[in-house]
Design an enzyme around this catalytic site. Sequence first.
Site, PDB file in Angstrom:
ATOM      1  N   ILE A  61     -34.884  -9.586 -19.136  1.00  0.00           N
ATOM      2  CA  ILE A  61     -35.306 -10.886 -19.568  1.00  0.00           C
ATOM      3  C   ILE A  61     -36.353 -11.551 -18.964  1.00  0.00           C
ATOM      4  O   ILE A  61     -36.874 -10.907 -18.044  1.00  0.00           O
ATOM      5  CB  ILE A  61     -34.046 -12.032 -19.419  1.00  0.00           C
ATOM      6  CG1 ILE A  61     -33.149 -11.550 -18.504  1.00  0.00           C
ATOM      7  CG2 ILE A  61     -33.125 -12.263 -20.698  1.00  0.00           C
ATOM      8  CD1 ILE A  61     -31.917 -12.140 -17.968  1.00  0.00           C
TER       9      ILE A  61
ATOM     10  N   ASP B 276       0.900  -1.270   0.094  1.00  0.00           N
ATOM     11  CA  ASP B 276      -0.056   0.066   0.096  1.00  0.00           C
ATOM     12  C   ASP B 276       0.976   1.200  -0.019  1.00  0.00           C
ATOM     13  O   ASP B 276       0.533   2.274  -0.642  1.00  0.00           O
ATOM     14  CB  ASP B 276      -0.881   0.049   1.280  1.00  0.00           C
ATOM     15  CG  ASP B 276      -2.005  -0.810   1.150  1.00  0.00           C
ATOM     16  OD1 ASP B 276      -1.986  -1.685   0.146  1.00  0.00           O
ATOM     17  OD2 ASP B 276      -2.642  -1.174   2.198  1.00  0.00           O
TER      18      ASP B 276
ATOM     19  N   CYS C 211     -21.512   6.076  28.268  1.00  0.00           N
ATOM     20  CA  CYS C 211     -21.798   4.752  27.911  1.00  0.00           C
ATOM     21  C   CYS C 211     -20.529   4.174  27.421  1.00  0.00           C
ATOM     22  O   CYS C 211     -20.153   4.623  26.326  1.00  0.00           O
ATOM     23  CB  CYS C 211     -23.096   4.575  27.279  1.00  0.00           C
ATOM     24  SG  CYS C 211     -23.371   2.899  26.541  1.00  0.00           S
TER      25      CYS C 211
ATOM     26  N   LYS D  25     -27.462 -15.246 -11.356  1.00  0.00           N
ATOM     27  CA  LYS D  25     -27.889 -13.865 -11.791  1.00  0.00           C
ATOM     28  C   LYS D  25     -27.564 -12.836 -10.747  1.00  0.00           C
ATOM     29  O   LYS D  25     -28.023 -13.216  -9.526  1.00  0.00           O
ATOM     30  CB  LYS D  25     -29.323 -14.075 -11.716  1.00  0.00           C
ATOM     31  CG  LYS D  25     -30.174 -12.900 -11.959  1.00  0.00           C
ATOM     32  CD  LYS D  25     -31.767 -13.049 -12.410  1.00  0.00           C
ATOM     33  CE  LYS D  25     -32.444 -11.823 -12.827  1.00  0.00           C
ATOM     34  NZ  LYS D  25     -32.304 -10.691 -12.188  1.00  0.00           N
TER      35      LYS D  25
ATOM     36  N   GLU E 252       3.907   1.680  -1.352  1.00  0.00           N
ATOM     37  CA  GLU E 252       4.612   1.870  -2.465  1.00  0.00           C
ATOM     38  C   GLU E 252       3.402   2.321  -3.573  1.00  0.00           C
ATOM     39  O   GLU E 252       3.775   3.492  -4.483  1.00  0.00           O
ATOM     40  CB  GLU E 252       5.118   0.624  -3.158  1.00  0.00           C
ATOM     41  CG  GLU E 252       6.371   0.148  -2.627  1.00  0.00           C
ATOM     42  CD  GLU E 252       6.902  -1.223  -2.919  1.00  0.00           C
ATOM     43  OE1 GLU E 252       7.806  -1.235  -3.906  1.00  0.00           O
ATOM     44  OE2 GLU E 252       6.293  -2.236  -2.725  1.00  0.00           O
TER      45      GLU E 252
HETATM   46  S1  IVH Z   1     -28.007 -11.000 -19.311  1.00  0.00           S
HETATM   47  C1  IVH Z   1     -30.994  -8.903 -22.692  1.00  0.00           C
HETATM   48  N1  IVH Z   1     -26.828 -11.969 -17.172  1.00  0.00           N
HETATM   49  O1  IVH Z   1     -31.209  -9.237 -14.567  1.00  0.00           O
HETATM   50  C2  IVH Z   1     -30.677  -8.799 -21.209  1.00  0.00           C
HETATM   51  N2  IVH Z   1     -28.433 -10.324 -16.724  1.00  0.00           N
HETATM   52  O2  IVH Z   1     -33.840  -9.602 -14.863  1.00  0.00           O
HETATM   53  C3  IVH Z   1     -29.543 -10.035 -20.912  1.00  0.00           C
HETATM   54  N3  IVH Z   1     -28.818  -9.428 -14.373  1.00  0.00           N
HETATM   55  O3  IVH Z   1     -31.568  -7.033 -17.416  1.00  0.00           O
HETATM   56  C4  IVH Z   1     -29.098 -10.115 -19.527  1.00  0.00           C
HETATM   57  N4  IVH Z   1     -27.216 -10.863 -13.707  1.00  0.00           N
HETATM   58  O4  IVH Z   1     -29.603  -6.455 -15.529  1.00  0.00           O
HETATM   59  C5  IVH Z   1     -27.776 -11.025 -17.812  1.00  0.00           C
HETATM   60  N5  IVH Z   1     -25.500 -12.855 -15.368  1.00  0.00           N
HETATM   61  C6  IVH Z   1     -26.505 -11.897 -15.678  1.00  0.00           C
HETATM   62  C7  IVH Z   1     -27.334 -11.052 -14.971  1.00  0.00           C
HETATM   63  C8  IVH Z   1     -28.169 -10.230 -15.520  1.00  0.00           C
HETATM   64  C9  IVH Z   1     -28.057  -9.931 -13.517  1.00  0.00           C
HETATM   65  C10 IVH Z   1     -29.907  -8.650 -14.653  1.00  0.00           C
HETATM   66  C11 IVH Z   1     -29.626  -7.567 -15.788  1.00  0.00           C
HETATM   67  C12 IVH Z   1     -30.986  -8.139 -16.645  1.00  0.00           C
HETATM   68  C13 IVH Z   1     -32.013  -8.372 -15.478  1.00  0.00           C
HETATM   69  C14 IVH Z   1     -33.104  -9.497 -16.005  1.00  0.00           C
END
Ligand code: IVH
Length: 752
Positions: free
Chosen positions: A91, A41, A484, A137, A43
């Site tokens: 999605i 840190d 306290c 996700k 450096e």
């Molecule tokens: S791919 C066309 N991959 O979840 C959209 N989305 O519920 C393709 N998200 O809009 C999205 N992790 O903001 C993708 N591994 C992941 C993700 C992810 C979280 C979010 C993203 C998306 C939303 C949909």
Amino acid sequence: MAEHDLFSNALPPLDRIGELRALLDHHNRLYYNKATPDISDAEYDLFFRELENLEAKYPEFHDPNSPTLRVGGAPIEGFQQIQHAVPMLSIDDVFELGAEAMQKSDATRPEQELIEFYQRLQKNLKREDIAVTIEPKIDGAAVSLLYQNGKLVYAATRGDGRTGDDVTHNVRTIRSIPLDLKFQQVADSTPNVDLEELPYHHTNEPNPLPNTPSTIPALLEVRGEIFMPNEAFATLNAERDEAGLPTFANPRNSAAGTLKLLDPKIVAERPLAFLAHGLGAYDGPKLETEHDFHHLLATLGIPQNQPILTAHNLDELLEAVAKINHDRHALDYGTDGAVIKVLDRAEREQLGFTSRAPRWAAAYKFLPEQKETTLENIIIQVGRTGVLTPVAELTPVLISGSTVSRATLHNQDEITKKDIRLGATVLIEKAGEIIPAIVKVIRHVEAAIPFSLYDCVGGKCPSCGGPISQEEGFVAWRCTNFACPAQAVTSIKHFAARKALDLDGLGEIVAEALVRHGHCTTPLDLFNLTETTLANLNLGSEESPRRFGEKNAAKVLAALIAAKSKPLHRWLYAMGIRQLGESAAKELSRLHRTIAEIPESAILAELLRDTRATAKKQNDFLAKYSITGDVGPAVAETIISFFKSEAGQHVLTQLAQLGIDPVSDNYLPIAGESDLSALPLAGKTFVITGTLSTDRDAMKELIESKGGKVSGSVSAKTSYVLAGEGGGSKREKAEKLGVTILDEAALKALIS
Ligand code: IVH
């Protein structure tokens, strides 16, 4: 490293600036993206400071992408709008089904909806085995990062999918996001995590891009999630609990809320992170599959979501989804599902989009794991700022990969809302990998009564027995005792602050060390410190000690001596009573001469009585003091209840023992009357004894006209005894108590 450092100082400034920026970017990447720092840190700081100095000297070489600007610039007024180059779609969710949902839909498996998604792919592509990738996700906030020729141009939130907020100023502070893309060495042809034990392990996939691509994409719009790692999320929520602020329900909210702050400096202090998972507008080397895309990210040093599993048929898909559900508990961020995407980009084009989402992707949402257990006890913890937080002690259960025996209950409101009672059977859940929460009560034990935090602690702080109060507009109960021990570090830090008693040299680190080594449990303990104790204080750890030293010790001791005669309002403010800010403290010191007057204050008592009775009624008594809004019934209540409590009385006794009697320097209760506090005897109490040159009443008048008070009997609180001839018993008592005895000549000297 050495060659940079040895020769570079001879470089022209612009070259050295460029070199330092590249160097710091490189080390940022090692530290934040790879967790493999290779310099200390210290450096790093050295290079950082050298760059800061050069940038200050040559403002013409300013670059908004400089690593020195990661700390956040000036606050902004509001957000500009940015139209996305390619819309940010969402999605479709497909759900893991619980028992109830299964019954309603006559599904045969919890993964029914996922199976149907894969069957739609098969139908649309008219093939049996379709390769898909499966990845966690991330529970975060979606952003789009636009790079032109490798430079970050802007960062935008999703917004409505077409237009989002420009959050570039905040995103620049996120250290794991590269501002200037550089080619990185990539060890393997694919960054995808391998799943040795799975049949579809894909290390044999062909390497789609040469290991050292020759061009940086002219245009690259990377989509991904900004999120707060679990630990940081838990800490932030604990701090918010402490501050009596509402907590964030999930990591997504905390990340999204942080991104929307107008002050980038606060954002820079919150540990946000970023992982890429998708592509928007693009002009660069051809990408045929999702693997190509991830390889590109790796070569450009953009952190990406992992693991990415690949499945070639439905069975592999189900297996991969189950694996993600199992492994995600070990990730350091919240996840609540798996995202499934068709691997091949040509196939994606074939599948196309519905009006709102691509047909080639789905988000499989896992059911949060829930378990029943028993609420054995509720303990009340006192935080560093005095907030009383109820914590549930549970019969330990295994949930989402770890044993849970505690859950935070946040505050009384939460307990009341969920009707939580001791002994109850409760349903707990760990959603998105956060701290477990009690979802609901399943059943109470017979005769269990509603839980009251106040009753549980008997109306007293469980740490020090001091009074507790609930701030107006806040749900939290808080200990108001400035002595306290649970709050020692915070209260010492506040006590020493510039606006309080201005104890120069005594900051948080010293306060922490004093408390850790048992030298102080309350701010008043500071006055008993010796120079040796302070000088030998170890601010570091046992392995690498750091002595406070003689010079610093002397500085702090001098500041402590000066503090003893600081005016009343500073002392009141230093006590860190929540409602008592600087202006309320000044107002109180305008209305009272000394600290001892405050618990007996007729004005405060009347303020309380007045509002408790008929709020609107004009109160003649109060009217003449023209009290400002800074001192209202809430302040009156807190301050009286504190000073009248055992804890408050103890503080007053300690002050007297230390010879500290803070006096008002702005005493003027009734506007227009002369300012007594400016007078030479302000705040001093006299007792007159013996035979003087004039009669006692005239002497009394003289003393009072100079701002002093005259009382009949000598006590420890007496400032001076004015003694003429004789005056036996009072003189004796004064001598015994160490009260200064004056003759008329000495009084005259004092007055002039
Ligand atoms: S791919 C066309 N991959 O979840 C959209 N989305 O519920 C393709 N998200 O809009 C999205 N992790 O903001 C993708 N591994 C992941 C993700 C992810 C979280 C979010 C993203 C998306 C939303 C949909």
